[in-house]
Design a protein around this motif. Structure first.
Motif, PDB file in Angstrom:
ATOM      1  N   UNK A   3       0.852  -1.186   0.000  1.00 18.07           N
ATOM      2  CA  UNK A   3       0.000   0.000   0.000  1.00 18.07           C
ATOM      3  C   UNK A   3       0.888   1.236   0.000  1.00 18.07           C
ATOM      4  N   UNK A   4       0.563   2.207  -0.875  1.00 13.48           N
ATOM      5  CA  UNK A   4       1.296   3.470  -0.912  1.00 13.48           C
ATOM      6  C   UNK A   4       0.291   4.603  -0.846  1.00 13.48           C
ATOM      7  N   UNK A  25      -9.538  -2.784   3.966  1.00 11.61           N
ATOM      8  CA  UNK A  25     -10.770  -2.001   3.810  1.00 11.61           C
ATOM      9  C   UNK A  25     -11.051  -1.750   2.330  1.00 11.61           C
ATOM     10  N   UNK A  26     -10.034  -1.293   1.579  1.00  3.98           N
ATOM     11  CA  UNK A  26     -10.220  -1.023   0.157  1.00  3.98           C
ATOM     12  C   UNK A  26     -10.540  -2.318  -0.589  1.00  3.98           C
ATOM     13  N   UNK A  27      -9.817  -3.373  -0.299  1.00  2.00           N
ATOM     14  CA  UNK A  27     -10.048  -4.682  -0.942  1.00  2.00           C
ATOM     15  C   UNK A  27     -11.486  -5.141  -0.721  1.00  2.00           C
ATOM     16  N   UNK A  35     -18.940  -6.446 -10.665  1.00  2.00           N
ATOM     17  CA  UNK A  35     -18.144  -6.647 -11.876  1.00  2.00           C
ATOM     18  C   UNK A  35     -16.671  -6.942 -11.592  1.00  2.00           C
ATOM     19  N   UNK A  36     -16.271  -7.062 -10.329  1.00  2.00           N
ATOM     20  CA  UNK A  36     -14.871  -7.271  -9.964  1.00  2.00           C
ATOM     21  C   UNK A  36     -14.661  -8.709  -9.490  1.00  2.00           C
ATOM     22  N   UNK A  42      -4.305  -5.024  -9.291  1.00  2.00           N
ATOM     23  CA  UNK A  42      -3.965  -3.703  -8.775  1.00  2.00           C
ATOM     24  C   UNK A  42      -5.228  -2.853  -8.660  1.00  2.00           C
ATOM     25  N   UNK A  43      -5.291  -2.058  -7.597  1.00  2.00           N
ATOM     26  CA  UNK A  43      -6.381  -1.101  -7.398  1.00  2.00           C
ATOM     27  C   UNK A  43      -5.743   0.272  -7.251  1.00  2.00           C
ATOM     28  N   UNK A  44      -6.227   1.251  -8.004  1.00  2.00           N
ATOM     29  CA  UNK A  44      -5.742   2.628  -7.881  1.00  2.00           C
ATOM     30  C   UNK A  44      -6.918   3.522  -7.560  1.00  2.00           C
TER      31      UNK A  44
END
Length: 53
Positions: A3-4, A25-27, A35-36, A42-44
């Motif tokens: 994570x950055x 949390x983001x995941x 749809x994922x 990668x998630x941006x």
């Protein structure tokens, strides 16, 4: 997970515990989208404040 966090071009250091919390949390949010697939690579996320703030 790696994570950055960048704020106004400055990298914000996070220890392993904080990276794990933010990443999970983001995941979790992304993987609830229909749809994922869970095999994403990668998630941006890019966030900007409104000019009115």
């Amino acid at each position: 997970m790696k994570i950055e966090l960048m704020v106004d071009g400055r990298k914000i250091p996070m220890n392993e515990f904080v990276q794990k919390i933010v990443g999970n949390v983001v995941k979790a949010m992304v993987e609830t989208l229909h749809t994922i697939d869970s095999d994403w690579k990668e998630i941006s996320i890019h966030i900007e404040q409104d000019e009115s703030n």
